[in-house]
Motif scaffolding. Structure first.
Motif, PDB file in Angstrom:
ATOM      1  N   VAL A   1       0.395 -60.310  -0.428  1.00  0.00           N
ATOM      2  CA  VAL A   1       0.346 -59.064   0.339  1.00  0.00           C
ATOM      3  C   VAL A   1       0.365 -57.858  -0.599  1.00  0.00           C
ATOM      4  CG1 VAL A   1       1.457 -57.693   2.154  1.00  0.00           C
ATOM      5  CG2 VAL A   1       1.648 -60.197   2.189  1.00  0.00           C
ATOM      6  N   VAL A   2      -0.476 -56.867  -0.286  1.00  0.00           N
ATOM      7  CA  VAL A   2      -0.414 -55.565  -0.947  1.00  0.00           C
ATOM      8  C   VAL A   2      -0.053 -54.538   0.120  1.00  0.00           C
ATOM      9  CG1 VAL A   2      -1.679 -53.758  -2.159  1.00  0.00           C
ATOM     10  CG2 VAL A   2      -2.077 -56.154  -2.749  1.00  0.00           C
ATOM     11  N   LEU A   3       0.992 -53.779  -0.132  1.00  0.00           N
ATOM     12  CA  LEU A   3       1.470 -52.738   0.783  1.00  0.00           C
ATOM     13  C   LEU A   3       1.167 -51.374   0.179  1.00  0.00           C
ATOM     14  CD1 LEU A   3       3.197 -51.849   3.271  1.00  0.00           C
ATOM     15  CD2 LEU A   3       5.205 -52.081   1.794  1.00  0.00           C
ATOM     16  N   ALA A   4       0.437 -50.536   0.900  1.00  0.00           N
ATOM     17  CA  ALA A   4       0.006 -49.238   0.373  1.00  0.00           C
ATOM     18  C   ALA A   4       0.591 -48.096   1.198  1.00  0.00           C
ATOM     19  CB  ALA A   4      -1.516 -49.141   0.361  1.00  0.00           C
ATOM     20  N   ASP A   5       1.153 -47.106   0.515  1.00  0.00           N
ATOM     21  CA  ASP A   5       1.717 -45.925   1.159  1.00  0.00           C
ATOM     22  C   ASP A   5       0.667 -44.829   1.182  1.00  0.00           C
ATOM     23  OD1 ASP A   5       3.172 -43.821   2.104  1.00  0.00           O
ATOM     24  OD2 ASP A   5       4.818 -43.998   0.664  1.00  0.00           O
ATOM     25  N   LEU A   6       0.115 -44.565   2.353  1.00  0.00           N
ATOM     26  CA  LEU A   6      -0.942 -43.556   2.495  1.00  0.00           C
ATOM     27  C   LEU A   6      -0.438 -42.261   3.110  1.00  0.00           C
ATOM     28  CD1 LEU A   6      -4.095 -43.463   1.950  1.00  0.00           C
ATOM     29  CD2 LEU A   6      -2.954 -45.601   1.517  1.00  0.00           C
ATOM     30  N   ASP A   7       0.864 -42.089   3.160  1.00  0.00           N
ATOM     31  CA  ASP A   7       1.407 -40.840   3.690  1.00  0.00           C
ATOM     32  C   ASP A   7       1.555 -39.851   2.525  1.00  0.00           C
ATOM     33  OD1 ASP A   7       2.439 -38.917   5.273  1.00  0.00           O
ATOM     34  OD2 ASP A   7       4.195 -40.036   5.919  1.00  0.00           O
ATOM     35  N   LEU A   8       0.395 -39.444   1.965  1.00  0.00           N
ATOM     36  CA  LEU A   8       0.418 -38.557   0.808  1.00  0.00           C
ATOM     37  C   LEU A   8       1.059 -37.220   1.166  1.00  0.00           C
ATOM     38  CD1 LEU A   8      -3.106 -39.166  -0.773  1.00  0.00           C
ATOM     39  CD2 LEU A   8      -0.965 -40.344  -1.219  1.00  0.00           C
ATOM     40  N   GLY A   9       1.888 -36.726   0.303  1.00  0.00           N
ATOM     41  CA  GLY A   9       2.587 -35.477   0.549  1.00  0.00           C
ATOM     42  C   GLY A   9       3.936 -35.688   1.217  1.00  0.00           C
ATOM     43  N   ALA A  10       4.151 -36.863   1.795  1.00  0.00           N
ATOM     44  CA  ALA A  10       5.450 -37.172   2.428  1.00  0.00           C
ATOM     45  C   ALA A  10       5.781 -38.648   2.217  1.00  0.00           C
ATOM     46  CB  ALA A  10       5.400 -36.841   3.913  1.00  0.00           C
ATOM     47  N   SER A  11       5.486 -39.135   1.025  1.00  0.00           N
ATOM     48  CA  SER A  11       5.633 -40.566   0.742  1.00  0.00           C
ATOM     49  C   SER A  11       7.106 -40.956   0.644  1.00  0.00           C
ATOM     50  CB  SER A  11       4.919 -40.905  -0.568  1.00  0.00           C
ATOM     51  OG  SER A  11       3.554 -40.543  -0.507  1.00  0.00           O
ATOM     52  N   ASN A  12       7.500 -41.941   1.433  1.00  0.00           N
ATOM     53  CA  ASN A  12       8.883 -42.430   1.369  1.00  0.00           C
ATOM     54  C   ASN A  12       8.988 -43.930   1.618  1.00  0.00           C
ATOM     55  OD1 ASN A  12       8.381 -42.629   4.063  1.00  0.00           O
ATOM     56  ND2 ASN A  12       9.994 -41.239   4.726  1.00  0.00           N
ATOM     57  N   LEU A  13       7.849 -44.613   1.596  1.00  0.00           N
ATOM     58  CA  LEU A  13       7.855 -46.042   1.872  1.00  0.00           C
ATOM     59  C   LEU A  13       8.656 -46.812   0.828  1.00  0.00           C
ATOM     60  CD1 LEU A  13       6.858 -48.194   3.820  1.00  0.00           C
ATOM     61  CD2 LEU A  13       4.752 -48.364   2.499  1.00  0.00           C
ATOM     62  N   HIS A  14       8.684 -46.287  -0.404  1.00  0.00           N
ATOM     63  CA  HIS A  14       9.456 -46.965  -1.454  1.00  0.00           C
ATOM     64  C   HIS A  14      10.951 -46.990  -1.113  1.00  0.00           C
ATOM     65  CE1 HIS A  14       9.570 -42.693  -2.504  1.00  0.00           C
ATOM     66  NE2 HIS A  14      10.686 -42.933  -3.172  1.00  0.00           N
ATOM     67  N   LEU A  15      11.416 -45.999  -0.352  1.00  0.00           N
ATOM     68  CA  LEU A  15      12.825 -45.975   0.048  1.00  0.00           C
ATOM     69  C   LEU A  15      13.126 -47.088   1.040  1.00  0.00           C
ATOM     70  CD1 LEU A  15      13.347 -42.121   0.506  1.00  0.00           C
ATOM     71  CD2 LEU A  15      13.959 -43.538  -1.474  1.00  0.00           C
ATOM     72  N   VAL A  16      12.188 -47.340   1.968  1.00  0.00           N
ATOM     73  CA  VAL A  16      12.368 -48.418   2.936  1.00  0.00           C
ATOM     74  C   VAL A  16      12.373 -49.767   2.218  1.00  0.00           C
ATOM     75  CG1 VAL A  16      11.482 -49.467   5.051  1.00  0.00           C
ATOM     76  CG2 VAL A  16      11.195 -47.017   4.672  1.00  0.00           C
ATOM     77  N   LEU A  17      11.569 -49.858   1.160  1.00  0.00           N
ATOM     78  CA  LEU A  17      11.515 -51.092   0.370  1.00  0.00           C
ATOM     79  C   LEU A  17      12.730 -51.255  -0.538  1.00  0.00           C
ATOM     80  CD1 LEU A  17       7.808 -51.387  -0.872  1.00  0.00           C
ATOM     81  CD2 LEU A  17       9.022 -53.003   0.601  1.00  0.00           C
ATOM     82  N   GLY A  18      13.427 -50.144  -0.772  1.00  0.00           N
ATOM     83  CA  GLY A  18      14.542 -50.192  -1.710  1.00  0.00           C
ATOM     84  C   GLY A  18      14.091 -50.080  -3.146  1.00  0.00           C
ATOM     85  N   GLN A  19      12.877 -49.507  -3.355  1.00  0.00           N
ATOM     86  CA  GLN A  19      12.317 -49.354  -4.692  1.00  0.00           C
ATOM     87  C   GLN A  19      12.689 -47.975  -5.259  1.00  0.00           C
ATOM     88  OE1 GLN A  19      10.989 -52.806  -5.175  1.00  0.00           O
ATOM     89  NE2 GLN A  19       9.327 -51.689  -6.122  1.00  0.00           N
ATOM     90  N   SER A  20      12.714 -47.890  -6.570  1.00  0.00           N
ATOM     91  CA  SER A  20      12.897 -46.594  -7.216  1.00  0.00           C
ATOM     92  C   SER A  20      11.624 -45.773  -7.052  1.00  0.00           C
ATOM     93  CB  SER A  20      13.209 -46.780  -8.699  1.00  0.00           C
ATOM     94  OG  SER A  20      14.389 -47.534  -8.873  1.00  0.00           O
ATOM     95  N   SER A  21      11.749 -44.466  -7.156  1.00  0.00           N
ATOM     96  CA  SER A  21      10.590 -43.602  -7.045  1.00  0.00           C
ATOM     97  C   SER A  21       9.610 -43.915  -8.171  1.00  0.00           C
ATOM     98  CB  SER A  21      11.011 -42.128  -7.128  1.00  0.00           C
ATOM     99  OG  SER A  21       9.884 -41.291  -7.013  1.00  0.00           O
ATOM    100  N   PRO A  22       8.372 -44.280  -7.851  1.00  0.00           N
ATOM    101  CA  PRO A  22       7.411 -44.682  -8.879  1.00  0.00           C
ATOM    102  C   PRO A  22       6.954 -43.502  -9.727  1.00  0.00           C
ATOM    103  CG  PRO A  22       6.343 -44.556  -6.755  1.00  0.00           C
ATOM    104  CD  PRO A  22       7.799 -44.331  -6.501  1.00  0.00           C
ATOM    105  N   LYS A  23       6.620 -43.813 -10.970  1.00  0.00           N
ATOM    106  CA  LYS A  23       6.152 -42.770 -11.871  1.00  0.00           C
ATOM    107  C   LYS A  23       4.734 -42.343 -11.508  1.00  0.00           C
ATOM    108  CE  LYS A  23       5.938 -41.656 -16.811  1.00  0.00           C
ATOM    109  NZ  LYS A  23       6.149 -42.176 -18.200  1.00  0.00           N
TER     110      LYS A  23
END
Length: 381
Positions: free
Chosen positions: A33-55
């Motif tokens: 699976v590839v999960l893509a965050d397309l909410d540009l300008g308000a991206s927060n999907l990494h928080l739901v995943l528990g990931q650190s903010s990507p560089k």
């Protein structure tokens, strides 16, 4: 590869929650699976995943060069990779036509079993075009009046976009649509089945092409934030409205009850499936994942391509805002006809629309003043 765009029409109904946890559930079943965050300008999907903010994220890639594989990062969850968005990059509405084409081409070329696209809220053309990358997109809504209305309107706009994309630009049907769009209130109040009857009489080939795509188009609805079993009935009422006024058959993919563990999971920076796999919400997501796994991948024909080559100007943005309001009024009529809205809810909805009308007028005046200033300064818009 099965592409699953996830949309909502409006934020705050659990779209990102579903996208992240559905990806994990599919990954646990052995699917890549590839999960893509397309909410540009308000991206927060990494928080739901528990990931650190990507560089680096999707916005960075869109404004630069290189292969999209360079921004695909592994997660700690089995078989799940992640494409982050960029909170500092302007939203999808501001992407240029070459960027949109590049994005769609890159998505279609990914090597995975499932591509889950967490779309931004709203019904801008690029969001609709990305939703139409698959006939099997998911619309998440909630039983509140506003959420039901926005969910239905998203589907209505998607059908209009599918119609526009089904017609060749030089066809009689396309010219018919252009004429109707000159009076957007007239366009929004026309029922799709009646429109197709008219188009069939003047351009049978175009009508047949749209009907062929409509047979394939089978969006899936999820009702989230359920508190009472009676709330689930709203999904069936939306389905009836879609069938009657849009000629669209949608699939009811499932319901998700409101769960106190959801907030605790977010505070712990863990997806609900990981934090509490036996919770009511987790079990609902697993059932949805099972239905997705059991469904056969369906695609539009090779000659179908979502239209996404127009950039909105200040003037177009103002027109779109006004059209959105007219569409909402038309949507209310459709939902009233099928009993999805009560009289009391209608009164509250009209109050909200009156407020939104005031805001639209303010925005239009601001946009017009920007347009005038730009013209005076000699800028090309």
């Amino acid at each position: 590869m099965q592409i699953i765009p996830v949309a909502s029409g409006k934020g705050g109904v659990g779209k990102s929650l579903l996208s992240a946890n559905l990806a994990i559930a599919l990954g646990q079943s052995g699917k890549k699976v590839v999960l893509a965050d397309l909410d540009l300008g308000a991206s927060n999907l990494h928080l739901v995943l528990g990931q650190s903010s990507p560089k680096f994220g999707l916005g960075t890639w869109l404004t630069g060069k290189g292969d999209i594989s360079e921004i695909i990062t592994p997660t700690e969850y089995e078989n799940v990779d992640f494409i982050a968005g960029d909170s500092e990059i302007p939203g999808l509405a501001q992407l240029k036509a070459p960027q949109r084409s590049r994005l769609i081409k890159a998505f279609k070329g990914l090597d995975c079993d499932y591509l889950i696209i967490d779309l931004g809220a709203g019904t801008h053309q690029i969001i609709l075009d990305l939703f139409l990358l698959s006939p099997q997109g998911i619309v998440v809504t909630a039983p509140t009046t506003t959420a039901v209305l926005n969910g239905y309107l998203f589907l209505k706009n998607a059908v209009f976009r599918l119609m526009q994309s089904s017609f060749k630009p030089t066809s009689t049907a396309s010219k018919y649509l252009t004429k109707l769009k000159q009076d957007s209130s007239n366009l929004q109040r026309l029922y799709i089945p009646k429109m197709i009857e008219e188009i069939r009489s003047i351009d049978p080939a175009s009508a047949a092409k749209f009907e062929e795509n409509m047979k394939i188009f089978r969006p899936r609805l999820i009702m989230n934030m359920i508190d009472d079993p009676k709330d689930a009935d709203r999904a069936q009422k939306i389905r009836r409205s879609c069938a009657q006024y849009l000629g669209l058959d949608i699939e009811h993919l499932g319901i998700m009850y409101r769960d106190s563990y959801e907030d605790k999971a977010l505070q712990s920076r863990l997806p609900i499936l990981i934090y509490k796999p036996q919770s009511v919400l987790s079990q609902a997501i697993y059932r949805i994942a099972e239905k997705v796994l059991a469904s056969e991948a369906v695609n539009f024909g090779d000659d179908f391509s979502p239209s996404g080559d127009t950039a909105a100007t200040f003037e177009q943005a103002a027109e779109e805002a006004a059209e959105d309001l007219e569409a909402k009024m038309a949507g209310i009529e459709d939902l009233l006809g099928c009993g999805a809205l009560s009289t009391g809810e209608l009164v509250e909805t009209i109050k909200t629309l009156n407020y939104e009308l005031t805001q639209v007028r303010k925005e239009n005046n601001l946009l017009k003043s920007k347009l005038v200033r730009a013209a005076q300064q000699g800028f090309k818009i």
